[in-house]
Motif scaffolding. Structure first.
Motif, PDB file in Angstrom:
ATOM      1  N   ARG A  23       0.897  -1.225  -0.050  1.00  0.00           N
ATOM      2  CA  ARG A  23       0.031  -0.106   0.162  1.00  0.00           C
ATOM      3  C   ARG A  23       0.976   1.371   0.018  1.00  0.00           C
ATOM      4  O   ARG A  23       0.667   2.263  -0.715  1.00  0.00           O
ATOM      5  N   SER A  24       2.016   1.206   0.772  1.00  0.00           N
ATOM      6  CA  SER A  24       3.027   2.602   0.761  1.00  0.00           C
ATOM      7  C   SER A  24       3.712   2.628  -0.383  1.00  0.00           C
ATOM      8  O   SER A  24       4.283   3.761  -0.745  1.00  0.00           O
ATOM      9  N   GLY A  25       3.719   1.771  -1.183  1.00  0.00           N
ATOM     10  CA  GLY A  25       4.388   1.573  -2.521  1.00  0.00           C
ATOM     11  C   GLY A  25       5.839   1.438  -2.511  1.00  0.00           C
ATOM     12  O   GLY A  25       6.700   1.268  -3.331  1.00  0.00           O
ATOM     13  N   GLU A  26       6.215   0.650  -1.345  1.00  0.00           N
ATOM     14  CA  GLU A  26       7.499   0.244  -1.354  1.00  0.00           C
ATOM     15  C   GLU A  26       7.921  -0.999  -2.012  1.00  0.00           C
ATOM     16  O   GLU A  26       8.766  -1.302  -2.792  1.00  0.00           O
ATOM     17  N   LEU A  27       6.633  -1.861  -2.046  1.00  0.00           N
ATOM     18  CA  LEU A  27       6.514  -3.059  -3.046  1.00  0.00           C
ATOM     19  C   LEU A  27       5.650  -2.563  -4.098  1.00  0.00           C
ATOM     20  O   LEU A  27       4.390  -2.582  -3.895  1.00  0.00           O
ATOM     21  N   SER A  28       6.046  -2.280  -5.269  1.00  0.00           N
ATOM     22  CA  SER A  28       5.262  -2.013  -6.376  1.00  0.00           C
ATOM     23  C   SER A  28       4.912  -3.039  -7.304  1.00  0.00           C
ATOM     24  O   SER A  28       5.314  -4.193  -7.232  1.00  0.00           O
TER      25      SER A  28
END
Length: 333
Positions: A23-28
């Motif tokens: 959700r945070s974008g750390e894993l795209s």
């Protein structure tokens, strides 16, 4: 009370941590996760626990799994992760009026709650104030590009996104036979014109088109109404000579439509609201819903359900060409 075993609690914790990172974008989208055994060693847990965590995320559409291949973040992984983390959150929707939107909301039930006053501008303000999670908008910038500049200005600090609902056709609503021969806004001066209220995207569009013809918008007379259905009724009842609105649903009223342009109809929302919007995405991809919307007339669903981030740049191009869905040049992007 049922006490959850430590193994079950562990796989839920692992899945929750991964969902937060997605959700945070750390894993795209497309990122590959560690293999089951390797990740188990890293976490100091069992392979079966990691398998359960991955399966939980796959069932929630956060990741995709394939035999003998590592798990990958799904294309809509960020949206799915947010929904998984907040399963009971209701999406509060403000903004524009549209006949097809009414059909969509009817399918969604309690998953989406309409809030606030109608209109694109009031809807964006409601999102900015935290009174709504998303706003349905159709705002044409003077450079011809819809929505993006307004979203950046109002919601720029919220990592805004645009969820594309559909393209819809705007034009003049006239009595059967078009007795006054109205072919553009250039000839509506001096007529009773049914218009949306100030703050609505359709009102702003009409004012833009009038100014382009050298007509001051405040010289145009006629009723100001709060929905497209009311505009059509005003023309059908003879209260107005002409109205500015969408094509949808005019046949039953014995009215005709003079097409002017196609426009993108979209929901503006911040990144944190993407998860709550997942039921909207699921409904938009339902063939039954798509057939119901298409049957109204004046809609193009070629790109319905797509989501894009609104960046700091400004896309260029005229997205409001006067065309139809069967035209060789769509004027749509």
């Amino acid at each position: 009370m049922v006490v959850q075993s430590s193994a079950v609690a562990r796989y839920v914790d692992i899945a929750h941590d991964l969902a937060c990172r997605v959700r945070s974008g750390e894993l795209s989208a497309g990122a590959e996760l560690l293999g089951v055994r390797e990740y188990a060693r890293v976490l100091g847990t069992t392979s079966s626990t990691v398998v359960r965590a991955y399966r939980y995320l796959a069932d929630g559409a956060v990741i995709t799994l394939a035999d003998r291949r590592r798990a990958r973040i799904a294309g809509d992984g960020a949206i799915a992760a947010a929904r998984l983390l907040e399963p009971e959150r209701v999406f509060r929707l403000a903004g524009s009026d549209d006949p097809a939107l009414g059909i969509l909301l009817g399918r969604l039930g309690a998953a989406v709650e309409p809030v606030g006053a109608r209109g694109s501008f009031p809807g964006l303000r409601a999102v900015a104030r935290g009174e709504a999670d998303g706003a349905v908008i159709h705002l044409r910038h003077r450079d011809g590009v819809y929505n993006e500049a307004f979203v950046r200005t109002v919601l720029g600090g919220d990592e805004p996104h645009l969820l594309h609902l559909w393209w819809r056709e705007q034009g003049l609503i006239v009595p059967a036979g078009n007795p006054r021969g109205l072919a553009s806004v250039a000839r509506i001066s001096g007529r009773q014109v049914a218009r949306r209220e100030i703050g609505a995207g359709t009102r702003a569009l009409l004012d833009q088109l009038l100014l382009a013809e050298g007509i001051a918008p405040d010289t145009v007379a006629g009723p100001e109404l709060s929905s497209h259905v009311e505009i059509a009724f005003a023309v059908a009842l003879g209260i107005a000579d002409v109205g500015m609105g969408v094509r949808a649903g005019l046949a039953d009223l014995g009215l005709e439509f003079v097409p002017l342009l196609w426009e993108p109809y979209e929901i503006a929302l911040g990144r944190e609201a993407l998860g709550a919007a997942r039921p909207l995405l699921a409904a938009l991809r339902d063939p039954t819903l798509q057939r119901a919307v298409t049957a109204l007339g004046g809609y193009d669903l070629a790109h319905t359900g797509t989501v894009r981030p609104v960046g700091s740049g400004c896309a260029r191009g005229d997205s409001a060409a006067v065309v139809g869905p069967d035209s060789g040049s769509t004027g749509r992007h």
